[in-house]
Write a protein that holds these residues in place. Structure first.
Motif, PDB file in Angstrom:
ATOM      1  N   ALA A   9     -54.843 -10.088 102.228  1.00 40.08           N
ATOM      2  CA  ALA A   9     -54.694 -10.345 103.956  1.00 40.08           C
ATOM      3  C   ALA A   9     -54.720 -12.014 104.202  1.00 40.08           C
ATOM      4  O   ALA A   9     -55.814 -12.275 103.919  1.00 40.08           O
ATOM      5  N   THR A  10     -53.934 -12.213 104.875  1.00 41.87           N
ATOM      6  CA  THR A  10     -54.016 -13.870 105.417  1.00 41.87           C
ATOM      7  C   THR A  10     -54.042 -13.585 106.892  1.00 41.87           C
ATOM      8  O   THR A  10     -53.407 -13.328 107.756  1.00 41.87           O
ATOM      9  N   LEU A  11     -55.262 -14.450 107.370  1.00 38.53           N
ATOM     10  CA  LEU A  11     -55.730 -14.377 108.594  1.00 38.53           C
ATOM     11  C   LEU A  11     -55.142 -15.719 109.302  1.00 38.53           C
ATOM     12  O   LEU A  11     -54.987 -16.680 108.637  1.00 38.53           O
ATOM     13  N   ASP A  12     -54.714 -15.673 110.670  1.00 34.12           N
ATOM     14  CA  ASP A  12     -54.255 -16.575 111.388  1.00 34.12           C
ATOM     15  C   ASP A  12     -55.327 -17.124 112.252  1.00 34.12           C
ATOM     16  O   ASP A  12     -56.721 -16.669 111.985  1.00 34.12           O
ATOM     17  N   GLY A  13     -55.083 -17.958 112.983  1.00 32.61           N
ATOM     18  CA  GLY A  13     -56.354 -18.849 113.746  1.00 32.61           C
ATOM     19  C   GLY A  13     -56.620 -17.786 114.747  1.00 32.61           C
ATOM     20  O   GLY A  13     -57.915 -17.893 115.178  1.00 32.61           O
ATOM     21  N   SER A  14     -56.181 -16.802 115.241  1.00 33.88           N
ATOM     22  CA  SER A  14     -56.706 -15.656 116.013  1.00 33.88           C
ATOM     23  C   SER A  14     -57.353 -14.639 115.475  1.00 33.88           C
ATOM     24  O   SER A  14     -58.175 -13.944 116.013  1.00 33.88           O
ATOM     25  N   GLY A  15     -57.623 -14.507 114.011  1.00 39.73           N
ATOM     26  CA  GLY A  15     -58.102 -13.631 113.252  1.00 39.73           C
ATOM     27  C   GLY A  15     -57.251 -12.428 112.885  1.00 39.73           C
ATOM     28  O   GLY A  15     -57.542 -11.412 112.312  1.00 39.73           O
ATOM     29  N   ALA A  16     -55.957 -12.486 113.561  1.00 37.89           N
ATOM     30  CA  ALA A  16     -55.024 -11.411 113.157  1.00 37.89           C
ATOM     31  C   ALA A  16     -54.670 -11.671 111.607  1.00 37.89           C
ATOM     32  O   ALA A  16     -54.465 -12.752 111.344  1.00 37.89           O
ATOM     33  N   VAL A  70     -56.621   3.398 128.848  1.00 41.07           N
ATOM     34  CA  VAL A  70     -58.156   3.011 129.060  1.00 41.07           C
ATOM     35  C   VAL A  70     -58.314   1.693 128.616  1.00 41.07           C
ATOM     36  O   VAL A  70     -57.744   1.010 127.331  1.00 41.07           O
ATOM     37  N   GLY A  71     -58.942   0.936 129.133  1.00 43.60           N
ATOM     38  CA  GLY A  71     -59.470  -0.431 129.075  1.00 43.60           C
ATOM     39  C   GLY A  71     -60.283  -0.750 127.867  1.00 43.60           C
ATOM     40  O   GLY A  71     -61.235   0.212 127.406  1.00 43.60           O
ATOM     41  N   ALA A  72     -60.173  -1.816 127.241  1.00 45.62           N
ATOM     42  CA  ALA A  72     -60.841  -2.306 126.016  1.00 45.62           C
ATOM     43  C   ALA A  72     -62.237  -2.852 126.307  1.00 45.62           C
ATOM     44  O   ALA A  72     -62.307  -3.431 127.477  1.00 45.62           O
ATOM     45  N   THR A  73     -63.189  -2.951 125.379  1.00 47.07           N
ATOM     46  CA  THR A  73     -64.367  -3.484 125.500  1.00 47.07           C
ATOM     47  C   THR A  73     -64.275  -4.961 124.981  1.00 47.07           C
ATOM     48  O   THR A  73     -63.705  -5.338 123.845  1.00 47.07           O
ATOM     49  N   MET A  74     -64.372  -6.001 125.964  1.00 49.26           N
ATOM     50  CA  MET A  74     -64.034  -7.219 125.432  1.00 49.26           C
ATOM     51  C   MET A  74     -65.104  -8.021 124.828  1.00 49.26           C
ATOM     52  O   MET A  74     -66.514  -7.931 125.041  1.00 49.26           O
ATOM     53  N   VAL A  75     -64.997  -8.567 123.551  1.00 51.51           N
ATOM     54  CA  VAL A  75     -65.801  -9.300 122.731  1.00 51.51           C
ATOM     55  C   VAL A  75     -65.208 -10.472 122.016  1.00 51.51           C
ATOM     56  O   VAL A  75     -63.949 -10.579 122.239  1.00 51.51           O
ATOM     57  N   ASP A  76     -66.030 -11.315 121.496  1.00 49.09           N
ATOM     58  CA  ASP A  76     -65.285 -12.546 120.844  1.00 49.09           C
ATOM     59  C   ASP A  76     -65.026 -11.971 119.465  1.00 49.09           C
ATOM     60  O   ASP A  76     -65.726 -11.277 118.738  1.00 49.09           O
ATOM     61  N   VAL A  77     -63.609 -12.173 119.176  1.00 49.69           N
ATOM     62  CA  VAL A  77     -62.919 -11.686 117.976  1.00 49.69           C
ATOM     63  C   VAL A  77     -63.309 -12.697 116.912  1.00 49.69           C
ATOM     64  O   VAL A  77     -62.979 -13.879 116.794  1.00 49.69           O
ATOM     65  N   VAL A  78     -63.714 -12.242 115.658  1.00 48.84           N
ATOM     66  CA  VAL A  78     -63.875 -12.775 114.595  1.00 48.84           C
ATOM     67  C   VAL A  78     -62.716 -12.725 113.658  1.00 48.84           C
ATOM     68  O   VAL A  78     -62.124 -13.667 113.203  1.00 48.84           O
ATOM     69  N   ASP A  79     -62.529 -11.515 113.337  1.00 49.85           N
ATOM     70  CA  ASP A  79     -61.017 -11.083 112.595  1.00 49.85           C
ATOM     71  C   ASP A  79     -60.761  -9.458 113.045  1.00 49.85           C
ATOM     72  O   ASP A  79     -61.794  -8.886 113.692  1.00 49.85           O
ATOM     73  N   THR A  80     -59.541  -8.983 112.983  1.00 45.26           N
ATOM     74  CA  THR A  80     -59.171  -7.709 113.218  1.00 45.26           C
ATOM     75  C   THR A  80     -59.026  -7.010 112.074  1.00 45.26           C
ATOM     76  O   THR A  80     -58.757  -5.776 112.346  1.00 45.26           O
ATOM     77  N   ALA A 121     -67.085 -10.145 110.522  1.00 42.60           N
ATOM     78  CA  ALA A 121     -65.953 -10.412 109.630  1.00 42.60           C
ATOM     79  C   ALA A 121     -65.886  -9.023 108.753  1.00 42.60           C
ATOM     80  O   ALA A 121     -66.558  -8.496 108.392  1.00 42.60           O
ATOM     81  N   GLY A 122     -64.549  -8.942 108.375  1.00 43.97           N
ATOM     82  CA  GLY A 122     -64.020  -7.697 107.458  1.00 43.97           C
ATOM     83  C   GLY A 122     -64.075  -6.382 108.077  1.00 43.97           C
ATOM     84  O   GLY A 122     -64.536  -6.080 109.238  1.00 43.97           O
ATOM     85  N   ALA A 123     -63.855  -5.246 107.348  1.00 41.28           N
ATOM     86  CA  ALA A 123     -63.856  -4.060 107.762  1.00 41.28           C
ATOM     87  C   ALA A 123     -65.111  -3.620 107.825  1.00 41.28           C
ATOM     88  O   ALA A 123     -65.564  -2.780 106.640  1.00 41.28           O
TER      89      ALA A 123
END
Length: 306
Positions: free
Chosen positions: A87-94, A230-240, A296-298
């Motif tokens: 898995a390669t993460l980009d700057g947004s954590g995707a 249904v709307g999402a709960t907004m949080v600061d994303v580390v990775d997806t 971080a991570g699953a």
């Protein structure tokens, strides 16, 4: 909480995660295994039927499964390499993925006492194991409810039309189907989400859900024809990594607790349910996903973190 035992069918592998800063970390993963861990942390009894090698990476997965109280089905460990997902993460954590996967299911899986079966992702489409998954679900569906997450991996699944045929065979056997908007775009050539959910309802799925990252989810009930966003709960994303799997385990947990999954009678209750009856499970799913992307991570949450 329901006492129904859940059987998860699917791949267990090691995620080798390449961070934007060039660092690399490894941790156990695989979509169905992530769902199994999520359910166990939420207090549910879980069996995992999978394929794990007898190497050091396999030892890591076995240690995780045991520490979470998950029962590993006999025959799940074989003298072969453990599967790997790069898995390669980009700057947004995707994350983007590359796979070295070896998939099969144990020849004999005991389904006595199983109230719910979950499968998805690579295990449902990659031979030789995918044919066994389909046969086992057909054999178990009479007494157990079924959930499915296509979790499309284009680099492994090849032609979308061919993958769609296998996906829809499993949708037709499932009570609950969850996918991401990216899955829909690849499988159905960017067809509108409501159109795909209605198709899945026509095939047989009762509850259909499409996740849309920070935009939340679209939820459909085939019995009433209703769709709601249904709307999402907004949080600061580390990775997806693992976010969709955490959503799935939260959704199943909520439905199991509400006795809308877990046996043939629960299937009847699910078919009679309204969107209001489903809403607490969807809320739990969104909360689980939000916690997971915030670290971080699953790494899905336990019930005490909700």
């Amino acid at each position: 909480m329901t006492a129904a035992r859940t059987l998860v069918l699917g791949e267990a592998l090691v995620d080798v995660v390449h961070e934007p800063d060039g660092s690399v970390r490894e941790h156990p993963g695989g979509s169905p295994t992530n769902v199994a861990v999520g359910l166990a942390r939420l207090g549910h009894r879980v069996d995992l039927a999978t394929r794990i090698g007898t190497d050091e990476r396999g030892d890591t997965i076995v240690e995780l499964v045991g520490s979470e109280g998950i029962t590993l089905v006999d025959g799940s460990r074989v003298a072969a390499p453990t599967s790997v997902a790069e898995a390669t993460l980009d700057g947004s954590g995707a994350a983007s993925y590359h796979f070295d996967i070896h998939w099969d299911l144990p020849d004999s899986v005991d389904t006595s006492g199983v109230g719910h079966v979950h499968t998805g992702s690579i295990a449902a489409v990659l031979e030789p194991g995918s044919a066994k998954v389909l046969d086992l679900i057909r054999a178990t569906r009479e007494h157990a409810t079924v959930s499915y997450d296509p979790n499309a991996r284009p680099s492994l699944m090849g032609d979308p039309a061919a993958a769609r045929e296998r996906v829809e065979a499993l949708v037709a056997l499932s009570d609950v189907v969850k996918a991401s908007d990216e899955d829909i775009a690849w499988l159905y050539d960017h067809a509108p989400i409501p159109e795909v959910l209605r198709r899945w309802g026509t095939l047989g799925a009762v509850l259909t859900v499409v996740t849309r990252a920070h935009e939340g989810a679209v939820v459909g009930l085939s019995t009433s024809g209703q769709l709601v966003s249904v709307g999402a709960t907004m949080v600061d994303v580390v990775d997806t990594v693992g976010a969709g799997d955490s959503f799935m385990s939260g959704l199943l947990s909520g439905l199991l607790d509400a006795e809308l999954l877990g046996d043939a009678a629960a299937r009847a209750r699910l078919r009679a349910a309204t969107l209001a009856d489903i809403q607490p499970a969807v809320h739990r799913a969104l909360t689980c996903a939000a916690v997971t992307v915030s670290r971080a991570g699953a790494n899905p949450p336990g019930r005490h973190e909700l």
